[in-house]
Design a protein around this motif. Structure first.
Motif, PDB file in Angstrom:
ATOM      1  N   ARG A  22       0.833  -1.214   0.000  1.00 11.28           N
ATOM      2  CA  ARG A  22       0.000   0.000   0.000  1.00 11.28           C
ATOM      3  C   ARG A  22       0.867   1.264   0.000  1.00 11.28           C
ATOM      4  O   ARG A  22       0.587   2.228  -0.726  1.00 11.28           O
ATOM      5  CB  ARG A  22      -0.936  -0.006   1.206  1.00 11.28           C
ATOM      6  N   GLU A  26       1.397   4.345  -2.883  1.00 10.49           N
ATOM      7  CA  GLU A  26       1.240   5.767  -2.569  1.00 10.49           C
ATOM      8  C   GLU A  26       2.481   6.577  -2.935  1.00 10.49           C
ATOM      9  O   GLU A  26       2.526   7.783  -2.699  1.00 10.49           O
ATOM     10  CB  GLU A  26       0.962   5.931  -1.074  1.00 10.49           C
ATOM     11  N   SER A 106      -6.728  -1.291   8.908  1.00 14.28           N
ATOM     12  CA  SER A 106      -6.690  -1.351   7.445  1.00 14.28           C
ATOM     13  C   SER A 106      -5.456  -0.596   6.952  1.00 14.28           C
ATOM     14  O   SER A 106      -5.084   0.430   7.528  1.00 14.28           O
ATOM     15  CB  SER A 106      -7.951  -0.724   6.846  1.00 14.28           C
ATOM     16  N   ARG A 108      -5.324   1.283   4.524  1.00  9.31           N
ATOM     17  CA  ARG A 108      -5.780   2.626   4.160  1.00  9.31           C
ATOM     18  C   ARG A 108      -5.735   3.558   5.374  1.00  9.31           C
ATOM     19  O   ARG A 108      -5.303   4.711   5.267  1.00  9.31           O
ATOM     20  CB  ARG A 108      -7.207   2.549   3.619  1.00  9.31           C
TER      21      ARG A 108
END
Length: 226
Positions: A22, A26, A106, A108
């Motif tokens: 993740r 980004e 998470s 996120r």
């Protein structure tokens, strides 16, 4: 402009994989380690912009790793922990962590927290306030990003400094927890008010119970030191 580097120190491979994937999506450069000693050595080698640090690690735990990382070079640290008891959180904040995320989480949410910490760090470096604020025996040096007690610096994390500066900047103002989450942590939605409570407790432990006043049913204000 070079990519910012995040070091992830975590011994659970599934968590490392999800978090690293993740973060790379980004735009971050990501380095990983699975033990406390390896994490400290990695941070010394790559000089990261932020460290994501698990609480429980082989070799030595995240608390000791955080101490050693911060002794080498001040760097924002975000703890991953399955332990959400306030006493445990205060230990992490007290030795230099800027924030924490409780498992399960998470990726996120974690990335949002990382962006918030990095924004605060950049803002503090680029836009220091040109003044000092007297708080009884203490002096909040906004230019130097430090708190002095009788001329001796009291170790505070960047987040603790931001929180104290927000309260001290408007001493007559009572802030709700949500307002503090927005101003200090830059969370518009989804933040836990326990984060504010934990940082206030850490400030009180370091500076005394009267540094921040609880406003019942609302939030917090600067204590009556000025």
């Amino acid at each position: 402009m070079s990519r910012r580097t995040i070091v992830v120190v975590e011994d659970e491979a599934t968590i490392v994989g999800a978090v690293a994937s993740r973060l790379r999506s980004e735009g971050f450069a990501v380095e990983t380690a699975a033990t406390g000693p390896d994490g400290v050595a990695l941070c010394a080698r790559v000089a990261p912009d932020l460290v994501v640090l698990d609480w429980m690690l082989p070799g030595f735990d995240g608390i000791e790793a955080c101490r050693r990382i911060q002794a080498e070079r001040p760097v924002p640290v975000l703890f991953l922990t399955a332990r959400d008891a306030e006493a445990d959180v205060l230990v992490g904040l007290g030795i230099g962590a800027d924030d924490y995320v409780t498992k399960p989480f998470s990726p996120r949410e974690l990335v949002a927290r990382i962006h918030a910490v990095l924004r605060r760090t950049a803002r503090a470096a680029e836009e220091p306030a040109p003044s000092r604020i007297a708080l009884g025996r203490d002096v909040l040096d906004l230019d130097g990003r430090r708190l002095l007690r009788d001329g001796v610096e009291v170790p505070l994390t960047p987040t603790e400094l931001d929180l104290l500066a927000t309260l001290a900047g408007r001493p007559g103002r009572a802030f709700s927890r949500d307002e503090l989450l927005a101003e200090v942590w830059e969370w518009r939605t989804g933040g836990s008010t326990r984060t504010v409570d934990s940082h206030v407790a850490a400030l009180r432990r370091k500076l005394g119970a009267d540094v921040v006043r609880t406003v019942p049913g609302h939030g917090y204000a600067l204590g009556d030191r000025a």
